[in-house]
Write an enzyme that holds these catalytic residues in place. Structure first.
Site: not given
Ligand code: ADP
Length: 542
Positions: A331, A440, A445
């Protein structure tokens, strides 16, 4: 009074036109699915992208028509990026790792009219072709001679035969910069996937912002190997950024194993790369096992999931490679934050610098961030308070494709990321969890990422995921699911002992379960929903 400067719409095609003019002989190297190494350059890519545009015109495709791609990172996919968007159509990148049913659902939802695919996906396309009523043209990304005679796929053409009648004598059109240029569906853990529709303007602003030295910061002296797939969030915008700065490009194709990536790094003199942690895990394992060194690599961007500290250490200490941690999401085009030290942090202790680099990074100019509590009140930027992370900016979603999910912004125009994070006084953001992964325990958390990172530093652990399981007293307690490294012995007790002194006692998992593999999603991330499903009957005793 208005400013008196020219207005030129931001067009995706301008990036490849620029590269062709000023970096025309800079190479674009691809490992093809056919197995060989193919060499092209920006001038040729631009010409062939124009041939794609002409071929789409010849099909009579209207402005904004969707063209689906099912392809690895390679020169033909790169040409489609420009030919499709540059001519005013929408490039819809499809994730080939999705289940065929889900893939068909997405193609139908997007109403793709053309589907271009790598030959490795021929069986997949064969299986779904009859379920794709809107697709009128199937293009196999190969030479005419490689096209199977009896594929059973209607209107199938080879890409090369499709391009051939067009000379590439074409001027990129200029139109409204807010027109749609690209479409990518989020993998969505619940419900149907949702489409994110990028515009020319959003993609170009994202690329310009990511060019900054403190962000991706590549230049014409770099050789870049995007491991991150072009089928998911536009390979983090690299296909636009690389030509903008005239960097040499190396596309890995379908071979993402440690050996294949290592070979390309060395043979092509790669200086910079980007990908999710799972890919780097394979590369590090291969280099460790074969006692190899990296001779040209300087920097790698790791994102998509949290970069385990052990990975940052291994790259830096054993291979002399700087790791920059990045965070974003579909997004957000995807870049939101990038982890580079600030001038004021250069004299901090090595430990403090490392801790900073392990955070997800600070906001890229153009992205506003805030963290809020359950009532939407903003929380302090003190590095301690954790809340829902909200973002706003010119390359961040306003609405999903076809309005799915309704209105998604708060009163101030912020989009909720679904991540739980802290923000510190220096502006560094740290994800403590995805809102649905947080554990939780008795109302407190526990960050599943913290628990996983410690496990990943254990010498016998290849992969670890922490999930919440039911507990009669605390509602939920953390459980660790572990994949062992081959040929090592380790007990649950050994791993639990390893936590002592590294984390508060109440945050140490209650149980460790060994599994052969942790399910990975279509973008290489651990699928905790599947793990929770696997262990849903598991109850800890009080
Ligand atoms: P999906 O995982 O549903 O395919 P995206 O590829 O758009 O969707 O991934 C976005 C999500 O990936 C973020 O909202 C976050 O939770 C996780 N994410 C992305 N980069 C990082 C990072 N460097 N560290 C931790 N989580 C990450």
């Amino acid at each position: 009074m208005q400013g008196l400067m020219q207005f030129h719409p931001l067009m995706i095609s301008s990036a490849i036109e620029f590269a062709a003019l000023y970096h025309g002989d800079t190479e674009v190297v691809s490992r093809r699915v056919e197995g060989d190494i193919h060499r092209s350059n920006y001038a040729t890519i631009n010409r062939r992208a124009k041939q794609v545009a002409q071929a789409l015109d010849a099909l009579g495709l209207a402005q904004s028509a969707r063209v689906g791609t099912l392809a690895w990172n390679g020169y033909r996919h790169f040409e489609l990026y420009y030919g499709v968007s540059g001519s005013g159509r929408v490039l819809h990148t499809l994730n080939p790792r999705l289940h065929p049913e889900q893939l068909a659902w997405i193609v139908n939802h997007a109403e793709d009219e053309v589907l271009a695919f790598d030959m490795s996906f021929l069986p997949l396309v064969k299986a779904v072709a009859s379920k794709l009523p809107t697709v009128k043209h199937f293009i196999a990304l190969c030479d005419a001679a490689q096209l199977p005679a009896d594929s059973g796929i209607p209107n199938l053409q080879s890409y090369e035969a499709w391009l051939a009648p067009n000379g590439g004598d074409y001027t990129w059109p200029v139109f409204d910069e807010n027109l749609a240029a690209g479409l990518c569906y989020t993998s969505g853990t619940t419900g149907h996937p949702k489409g994110v529709l990028y515009s020319h303007r959003s993609s170009m602003l994202h690329a310009l912002a990511s060019a900054a030295t403190d962000v991706i910061g590549i230049c014409s002296r770099d050789t870049v190997l995007p491991v991150v797939p072009m089928f998911h969030v536009n390979a983090w915008g690299l296909p636009y950024l690389m030509p903008m700065v005239g960097a040499k490009v190396v596309f890995p194709g379908a071979a993402l194993d440690g050996k294949s990536i290592y070979e390309l790094f060395e043979s092509e003199g790669v200086t910079m790369s980007a990908g999710v942690p799972t890919v780097w895990q394979m590369l590090l394992a291969y280099m460790d096992a074969n006692q190899l060194k990296l001779s040209t690599m300087k920097r790698t961007v790791i994102g998509g999931s949290a970069c385990p500290p052990a990975m940052l250490d291994a790259f830096r200490d054993r291979y002399g490679v700087t790791v920059n941690h990045a965070w974003g999401m579909t997004e957000m085009s995807p870049l939101g934050t990038f982890g580079t030290l600030k001038g004021t942090q250069l004299h901090a202790s090595a430990d403090a610098q490392r801790a900073t680099l392990l955070k997800q990074g600070r906001a890229v100019f153009g992205v506003d961030m805030k963290i809020v509590d359950g009532e939407g009140h903003e929380l302090p930027r003190d590095g301690v308070a954790a809340g829902d992370l909200m973002v706003r900016g010119s390359w961040i979603i306003e609405q999903y494709y076809r309005g799915e999910g309704g209105s998604i912004l708060d009163a101030d125009g912020y989009f909720s990321t679904g991540d739980v994070a802290t923000l510190d006084a220096d502006g560094f953001m740290q994800i403590t969890d995805r809102s649905k992964d947080v554990i939780k325990s008795g109302g407190e958390w526990i960050s599943s990422i913290d628990v996983e990172n410690i496990a990943m530093a254990h010498p016998a652990v290849a992969m670890a995921a922490c999930i919440g399981v039911r507990h009669p007293k605390w509602d939920e307690r953390p459980m660790l699911v572990v994949v062992k490294k081959p040929n090592v012995e380790v007990s649950a007790q050994d791993i639990l002992h390893f936590y002592e002194g590294k984390i508060a006692k109440w945050q140490i998992p209650d149980a460790v379960q060994f599994v052969d593999a942790i399910p990975l999603g279509a973008t290489g991330k651990m699928q905790k929903t599947k793990l929770r499903e696997m262990f849903k009957e598991f109850t800890l005793s009080a």
